[in-house]
Design a protein around this motif. Sequence first.
Motif, PDB file in Angstrom:
ATOM      1  N   LEU A 176       0.840  -1.192   0.000  1.00 43.07           N
ATOM      2  CA  LEU A 176       0.000   0.000   0.000  1.00 43.07           C
ATOM      3  C   LEU A 176       0.875   1.241   0.000  1.00 43.07           C
ATOM      4  N   THR A 177       0.704   2.101  -0.987  1.00 40.32           N
ATOM      5  CA  THR A 177       1.421   3.378  -1.038  1.00 40.32           C
ATOM      6  C   THR A 177       0.420   4.518  -0.884  1.00 40.32           C
ATOM      7  N   LEU A 178       0.699   5.423   0.043  1.00 48.78           N
ATOM      8  CA  LEU A 178      -0.136   6.585   0.320  1.00 48.78           C
ATOM      9  C   LEU A 178       0.612   7.843  -0.099  1.00 48.78           C
ATOM     10  N   ARG A 179      -0.036   8.697  -0.870  1.00 47.83           N
ATOM     11  CA  ARG A 179       0.562   9.970  -1.279  1.00 47.83           C
ATOM     12  C   ARG A 179      -0.082  11.120  -0.519  1.00 47.83           C
ATOM     13  N   ALA A 180       0.628  12.240  -0.466  1.00 48.51           N
ATOM     14  CA  ALA A 180       0.129  13.399   0.272  1.00 48.51           C
ATOM     15  C   ALA A 180      -1.071  14.049  -0.390  1.00 48.51           C
ATOM     16  N   ASP A 181      -1.263  13.821  -1.693  1.00 50.29           N
ATOM     17  CA  ASP A 181      -2.424  14.413  -2.372  1.00 50.29           C
ATOM     18  C   ASP A 181      -3.683  13.574  -2.221  1.00 50.29           C
ATOM     19  N   GLY A 182      -3.602  12.467  -1.467  1.00 49.16           N
ATOM     20  CA  GLY A 182      -4.766  11.633  -1.213  1.00 49.16           C
ATOM     21  C   GLY A 182      -4.875  10.413  -2.094  1.00 49.16           C
ATOM     22  N   LEU A 183      -3.989  10.260  -3.080  1.00 44.36           N
ATOM     23  CA  LEU A 183      -4.021   9.081  -3.952  1.00 44.36           C
ATOM     24  C   LEU A 183      -3.381   7.889  -3.238  1.00 44.36           C
ATOM     25  N   TYR A 184      -3.991   6.715  -3.384  1.00 44.03           N
ATOM     26  CA  TYR A 184      -3.349   5.496  -2.900  1.00 44.03           C
ATOM     27  C   TYR A 184      -3.377   4.436  -3.992  1.00 44.03           C
ATOM     28  N   ARG A 185      -2.426   3.508  -3.877  1.00 45.81           N
ATOM     29  CA  ARG A 185      -2.414   2.343  -4.730  1.00 45.81           C
ATOM     30  C   ARG A 185      -2.174   1.122  -3.848  1.00 45.81           C
ATOM     31  N   LEU A 186      -3.091   0.159  -3.946  1.00 42.76           N
ATOM     32  CA  LEU A 186      -2.965  -1.091  -3.202  1.00 42.76           C
ATOM     33  C   LEU A 186      -2.720  -2.208  -4.204  1.00 42.76           C
ATOM     34  N   ARG A 187      -1.539  -2.806  -4.120  1.00 43.07           N
ATOM     35  CA  ARG A 187      -1.169  -3.882  -5.029  1.00 43.07           C
ATOM     36  C   ARG A 187      -1.281  -5.214  -4.285  1.00 43.07           C
ATOM     37  N   ARG A 188      -1.954  -6.173  -4.902  1.00 38.68           N
ATOM     38  CA  ARG A 188      -2.124  -7.504  -4.304  1.00 38.68           C
ATOM     39  C   ARG A 188      -1.511  -8.568  -5.205  1.00 38.68           C
ATOM     40  N   ILE A 189      -0.773  -9.482  -4.591  1.00 36.59           N
ATOM     41  CA  ILE A 189      -0.246 -10.656  -5.285  1.00 36.59           C
ATOM     42  C   ILE A 189      -0.709 -11.885  -4.520  1.00 36.59           C
ATOM     43  N   TYR A 190      -1.473 -12.735  -5.180  1.00 34.52           N
ATOM     44  CA  TYR A 190      -1.962 -13.970  -4.554  1.00 34.52           C
ATOM     45  C   TYR A 190      -0.885 -15.025  -4.738  1.00 34.52           C
ATOM     46  N   LEU A 191      -0.221 -15.367  -3.631  1.00 32.31           N
ATOM     47  CA  LEU A 191       0.923 -16.268  -3.680  1.00 32.31           C
ATOM     48  C   LEU A 191       0.513 -17.652  -4.169  1.00 32.31           C
ATOM     49  N   ASP A 192       1.366 -18.238  -4.977  1.00 31.93           N
ATOM     50  CA  ASP A 192       1.146 -19.567  -5.560  1.00 31.93           C
ATOM     51  C   ASP A 192       0.043 -19.573  -6.614  1.00 31.93           C
ATOM     52  N   LYS A 193      -0.424 -18.383  -7.030  1.00 35.54           N
ATOM     53  CA  LYS A 193      -1.410 -18.301  -8.099  1.00 35.54           C
ATOM     54  C   LYS A 193      -0.735 -17.694  -9.337  1.00 35.54           C
ATOM     55  N   PRO A 194      -1.135 -18.122 -10.540  1.00 37.98           N
ATOM     56  CA  PRO A 194      -0.408 -17.703 -11.740  1.00 37.98           C
ATOM     57  C   PRO A 194      -0.640 -16.257 -12.161  1.00 37.98           C
ATOM     58  N   ASP A 195      -1.760 -15.654 -11.781  1.00 40.08           N
ATOM     59  CA  ASP A 195      -2.084 -14.321 -12.270  1.00 40.08           C
ATOM     60  C   ASP A 195      -1.690 -13.249 -11.267  1.00 40.08           C
ATOM     61  N   GLY A 196      -1.639 -12.042 -11.731  1.00 41.00           N
ATOM     62  CA  GLY A 196      -1.320 -10.911 -10.878  1.00 41.00           C
ATOM     63  C   GLY A 196      -0.059 -10.218 -11.356  1.00 41.00           C
ATOM     64  N   PRO A 197       0.299  -9.114 -10.698  1.00 38.97           N
ATOM     65  CA  PRO A 197      -0.382  -8.527  -9.548  1.00 38.97           C
ATOM     66  C   PRO A 197      -1.663  -7.790  -9.930  1.00 38.97           C
ATOM     67  N   PHE A 198      -2.492  -7.511  -8.922  1.00 32.02           N
ATOM     68  CA  PHE A 198      -3.726  -6.771  -9.105  1.00 32.02           C
ATOM     69  C   PHE A 198      -3.579  -5.445  -8.362  1.00 32.02           C
ATOM     70  N   ALA A 199      -3.878  -4.348  -9.027  1.00 30.94           N
ATOM     71  CA  ALA A 199      -3.705  -3.020  -8.428  1.00 30.94           C
ATOM     72  C   ALA A 199      -5.044  -2.322  -8.297  1.00 30.94           C
ATOM     73  N   GLU A 200      -5.225  -1.655  -7.156  1.00 35.98           N
ATOM     74  CA  GLU A 200      -6.437  -0.875  -6.888  1.00 35.98           C
ATOM     75  C   GLU A 200      -6.022   0.560  -6.607  1.00 35.98           C
ATOM     76  N   LEU A 201      -6.680   1.500  -7.259  1.00 37.85           N
ATOM     77  CA  LEU A 201      -6.425   2.919  -7.066  1.00 37.85           C
ATOM     78  C   LEU A 201      -7.609   3.576  -6.370  1.00 37.85           C
ATOM     79  N   GLY A 202      -7.340   4.604  -5.614  1.00 37.38           N
ATOM     80  CA  GLY A 202      -8.431   5.317  -4.967  1.00 37.38           C
ATOM     81  C   GLY A 202      -7.920   6.486  -4.146  1.00 37.38           C
ATOM     82  N   ARG A 203      -8.769   6.954  -3.258  1.00 37.96           N
ATOM     83  CA  ARG A 203      -8.455   8.123  -2.424  1.00 37.96           C
ATOM     84  C   ARG A 203      -8.501   7.719  -0.963  1.00 37.96           C
ATOM     85  N   TRP A 204      -7.533   8.190  -0.188  1.00 35.76           N
ATOM     86  CA  TRP A 204      -7.493   7.872   1.236  1.00 35.76           C
ATOM     87  C   TRP A 204      -7.675   9.137   2.070  1.00 35.76           C
TER      88      TRP A 204
END
Length: 477
Positions: A176-204
């Motif tokens: 999870l990365t938080l920026r001072a302007d309110g933007l965040y990015r949450l990156r998920r990697i499902y271990l032992d699964k072939p696909d990914g990573p999956f990224a979610e953007l939004g405001r915190w």
Amino acid sequence: MSKPIAIAMWMVVALAVVPTGTLHAQPADGFVIVSGSAAYRQRIAMPPDAVLTVRVEDVSRADAPAPVLAETREPFGGRQVPIAFSLNVPSAAIDPRFSYAVRATITVGGELRFTTTRSYAVLTSGAPNHVDLVLDAVQPAPGSTTAPTLGVGFALPATFAGVMPCADCAGVAQTLTLRADGLYRLRRIYLDKPDGPFAELGRWTADERGKRLTLRSGSESLLFEVKDNATLRLLDRLGQPITSNANLDLRRTAQVDPISEPLRWLGEFRYLADAATFTDCASGLRWPVAMTADYQTLERNYLQSRSAPGAPLLVSFDGRIEVRPAMEGPPREQMVVDRFGSSQPGAACGSEASDKGNVMVELKDTYWKLIELDGATVVMAPAQQREVRITLAGEGSRLFGFSGCNQLVGAYVQESSALRFTQMASTKMACVPPFMELESQVLKMLGATTAYRIEGQQLTLLGGDQVLARFEAVYLR
């Protein structure tokens, strides 16, 4: 010049920052001096209340917070860069086996303006004890909405990471990365699964006490408790602690993981008077659009699809945020469109298409909200903070969404009207029985899907000739 403050157990030691050429620091017994200067390339002046913060950090472990060995924090006053600094580092805190680096930021009114983006090694492994730092600009685009309350006890930007429990995989590695302007990015990697990573953007945002963070992406939200300046703990959807023996913590990392990689974006594009801007639906933030890469494809689509000159057009594309030279003033963040996706004429962030009968959405890269399951209408319960939804990514044939209780990822195979879902995985959150039952039905429905059809704004999933579920397209703000 302020006097150094020595704190037991190798805590913060600070010396005042003085102009270049006037610093004559002498090492005190039991300390090693780390000195240098801080500057940036842009020809702009900082106001008197701008604050330069310089730290010496232990960066030996990438998966753990970076302990601060010494820190100085000083207003600019009437000075400008380059500004000299000197910090006394306790000798007893230095381990020759470990790695240490200097990090610096410049803030104005609590808002980050400049930061170091490379590592400046010091103290061990032959590294010098004098470094001249060059800080890079972090400048929000005009029209960006107000930054969140920065009452949290850690400097921004900041990155937190950890491995959360998973229902049917070894774990979910989250960054999870938080920026001072309110933007965040949450990156998920499902271990032992072939696909990914999956990224979610939004405001915190943070609450008034800086003890709880809310991460909002469209209609969805995540809540975290700020346990300390180095730890975030996941809360349930009502903001209450989760009783579990599993790890629910994200720990601050030594280095910031910047939001700079290519991501899938959805938002409103405008082009007027030779200027292009993009407003992200998930965060509400706006950037100028760089006229490079696949920009011309986007502009041509806009000119063909817009409702009127200068009117917004809902678009999706793969792109990235990048600091680039501006037409006027210092370099600034701009949106680079790597690959244009599609547009939705008549639609906008936060609303559905104005004329559903005439606008057919695409199967891929659309946020599909569940509205009917096994013939019954699906409505959100009062205690339910997230709707059941799925998105089929156009690149990589990946599926992600929310199944009623847990985050959902997987893959799909689509050929003409045939569709099936495979390699399903989810997080491992416990929910009250109604939501667990709903999730079980959703997963069973996805597993039984063999075909689909789209009519206007609705997606129908079929098992043979039987209607299994219906979804509705949503355009997020």
